[in-house]
Motif scaffolding. Structure first.
Motif, short mmCIF file in Angstrom:
data_model
loop_
_atom_site.label_atom_id
_atom_site.label_comp_id
_atom_site.label_asym_id
_atom_site.label_seq_id
_atom_site.Cartn_x
_atom_site.Cartn_y
_atom_site.Cartn_z
N SER A 102 -7.07 6.40 -0.05
CA SER A 102 -7.92 5.41 -0.71
C SER A 102 -9.34 5.93 -0.86
O SER A 102 -9.98 5.73 -1.90
CB SER A 102 -7.92 4.11 0.08
OG SER A 102 -6.63 3.56 0.17
N TRP B 233 3.81 1.52 -1.33
CA TRP B 233 4.36 1.64 -2.69
C TRP B 233 3.29 2.13 -3.66
O TRP B 233 3.57 2.92 -4.57
CB TRP B 233 4.93 0.30 -3.14
CG TRP B 233 5.55 0.36 -4.50
CD1 TRP B 233 5.03 -0.08 -5.67
CD2 TRP B 233 6.83 0.94 -4.82
NE1 TRP B 233 5.90 0.17 -6.71
CE2 TRP B 233 7.01 0.80 -6.22
CE3 TRP B 233 7.83 1.56 -4.06
CZ2 TRP B 233 8.15 1.26 -6.87
CZ3 TRP B 233 8.96 2.02 -4.71
CH2 TRP B 233 9.11 1.87 -6.10
N HIS B 234 2.06 1.67 -3.48
CA HIS B 234 0.97 2.09 -4.37
C HIS B 234 0.75 3.60 -4.29
O HIS B 234 0.52 4.25 -5.31
CB HIS B 234 -0.31 1.36 -3.99
CG HIS B 234 -1.49 1.67 -4.86
ND1 HIS B 234 -1.59 1.26 -6.17
CD2 HIS B 234 -2.62 2.40 -4.61
CE1 HIS B 234 -2.72 1.70 -6.69
NE2 HIS B 234 -3.37 2.39 -5.76
N TRP B 235 0.82 4.15 -3.08
CA TRP B 235 0.64 5.59 -2.89
C TRP B 235 1.99 6.27 -2.62
O TRP B 235 2.10 7.19 -1.82
CB TRP B 235 -0.30 5.85 -1.70
CG TRP B 235 -1.63 5.19 -1.81
CD1 TRP B 235 -2.06 4.11 -1.11
CD2 TRP B 235 -2.70 5.55 -2.68
NE1 TRP B 235 -3.34 3.77 -1.48
CE2 TRP B 235 -3.76 4.65 -2.45
CE3 TRP B 235 -2.87 6.55 -3.64
CZ2 TRP B 235 -4.95 4.69 -3.12
CZ3 TRP B 235 -4.07 6.61 -4.32
CH2 TRP B 235 -5.10 5.70 -4.07
N PRO C 80 -2.75 6.58 -9.17
CA PRO C 80 -3.49 5.35 -9.39
C PRO C 80 -4.98 5.56 -9.13
O PRO C 80 -5.37 6.11 -8.12
CB PRO C 80 -2.91 4.37 -8.36
CG PRO C 80 -1.59 4.96 -7.99
CD PRO C 80 -1.74 6.44 -8.11
N ARG D 187 0.82 -1.21 0.00
CA ARG D 187 0.00 0.00 0.00
C ARG D 187 0.86 1.26 0.00
O ARG D 187 0.52 2.25 -0.64
CB ARG D 187 -0.94 -0.01 1.20
CG ARG D 187 -1.91 -1.19 1.17
CD ARG D 187 -3.14 -0.94 2.01
NE ARG D 187 -3.92 0.15 1.48
CZ ARG D 187 -4.49 1.10 2.23
NH1 ARG D 187 -4.32 1.09 3.54
NH2 ARG D 187 -5.20 2.04 1.69
#
Length: 430
Positions: free
Chosen positions: A407, A361-363, A426, A359
């Motif tokens: 999110s 890394w995603h943000w 993303p 998570r």
């Protein structure tokens, strides 16, 4: 190349938006300045602020817990800690009920503080409220770093003798905890800079000095790594120059004979071992005896596999290594959880860390969760009490709350000042 908006003008001491904001800030002050430990060292009174921490955490959980329970990272870490407590208690049997109660209270309070802080942050209606809270947290931790610089003055006031006087600890009784807190503060300084460049430089110098004066090898190592990660992440000359200058200063100090000779033998030995650690040399000498403790912990885990030995057994491994009349612990939180609560609790903690990494890394265009993840993992691998440390509970809750808020708000992220102007977002609408 990422380009960040300038920080909005948010007064540092602005009136909290509501009672929950005031409670959250109070918890930041208590945990960030280690007021429990400071009060104990000053007066000998233990856990003076724990009732306030417990009441404040419960208030935030009851008021905003519905926001946090939707987040996978919060659920994963809370579940890992509760599994540790459940299985650790089961394997303890009826032995040492007072020690079991103390461990249960410590780690249950960790869950409440973590969830409460994550719930508060994720419930904020806009990024301005989050930035205001983050800024307050940053300045509180910078103040704790300043205390490290004045450790000798503080030590003269303490009534409790400290084990090491040649390593600065400030408001903390443990120099390693002071060093890790300073590294966390640097992550905040890098992730959420001020509008004025000289203020950012001052904050960076204070945190770097605090890390250095703690003479904590793990803290110095992780500081170098987060500086390099941040420089690579930003891909700009200005952000590359800061870690380069810091490394140059450190290197010059190490080779300068006058400066080096002014240090104690213990301090010199710690700095001598830092280049070996940076090159990946993990020995009993470079880790200050940790590899022997890890080996002992693994032997005891193997002898009892896949079950655990009970709460507290790997916090103090009786029959292992004595240090100042105290049995040393595993000095690794993963091994501690595995040894005390068994394989399932260990897998749950590994899974929680993996979820946090994915998570973060995603943000990753919001730097703090990723940089803090690096600091947290270093501490988990080198200390056995990390999940029970209040400043870690605070930062875990803050980072998890930011991830949860991102999110929820992903459709409007490109308008938020938490996000780079030209970063790939993303899930954002085209």
């Amino acid at each position: 190349m990422p380009e960040f908006r300038r920080a909005p003008r948010i007064p540092l001491l602005a009136r909290p938006a509501d009672l929950s904001a005031a409670v959250a800030r109070l918890l930041v002050v208590i945990t960030g300045l280690n007021l429990n430990g400071f009060t104990y060292m000053m007066t000998g009174l233990e856990q003076a602020f724990s009732p306030v921490l417990l009441a404040g955490s419960c208030y935030l959980v009851l008021g905003f817990g519905r926001w946090a329970v939707r987040d996978s990272t919060v659920i994963a870490f809370a579940a890992a800690i509760f599994l540790y407590l459940a299985f650790g208690t089961f394997f303890s049997g009826i032995d040492a009920p007072e020690a079991q109660f103390q461990h249960s209270l410590t780690y249950a309070s960790s869950v409440l503080l973590l969830v409460g802080m994550a719930a508060f942050v994720s419930s904020r209606s806009n990024e301005r409220e989050i930035l205001s809270f983050v800024r307050f947290t940053k300045y509180t931790l910078v103040l704790s770093c300043v205390s490290v610089l004045f450790s000798h003055e503080l030590h003269s006031l303490y009534t409790i003798p400290l084990s090491s006087m040649d390593r600065n600890a400030g408001l903390f009784g443990n120099a390693n905890e002071a060093g890790i807190t300073s590294a966390i503060t640097l992550a905040l300084v890098l992730s959420f800079p001020e509008r004025r460049v000289f203020v950012n430089i001052a904050h960076a110098l204070i945190t770097l000095a605090a890390v250095g004066l703690s003479f904590s090898k793990s803290s110095m190592l992780v500081t170098v790594i987060i500086l390099l990660v941040h420089a690579l992440r930003m891909r700009s000359l200005a952000h590359i120059l800061l870690p380069a200058a810091a490394l140059t200063v450190i290197g010059a100090f190490l080779v300068h004979p006058v400066a080096f000779s002014s240090l104690s033998i213990s301090q010199q030995a710690r700095l001598d071992q830092l280049p070996a650690l940076l090159s990946g040399e993990i020995t009993d000498e470079t880790t200050t005896g940790r590899t022997s403790l890890w080996s002992l912990a693994l032997d005891r885990i193997e002898s009892n596999f896949p079950w655990g030995s009970g709460l507290g057994q790997f916090h103090h491994m009786v029959g292992g290594t004595l240090h100042e009349d105290v049995w040393m612990g595993a000095h690794n939180s993963y091994l501690m959880v595995w040894g005390e609560a068994g394989l399932l609790a260990f897998v749950a903690l590994v899974a929680a860390s993996a979820i946090m990494l994915v998570r973060s890394w995603h943000w990753r265009f919001v730097a703090l969760p990723l940089l803090y993840f690096i600091v947290l993992q270093f501490d988990l691998l080198s200390a056995h009490n990390v999940l029970g440390l209040r400043f870690h509970n605070l930062m875990m809750g803050l980072c998890f709350g930011i991830l949860c808020w991102l999110s929820r708000s992903h459709t409007n992220l490109e308008r938020h000042s938490l996000v780079p102007r030209r970063a790939a977002v993303p899930g954002a609408a085209p």
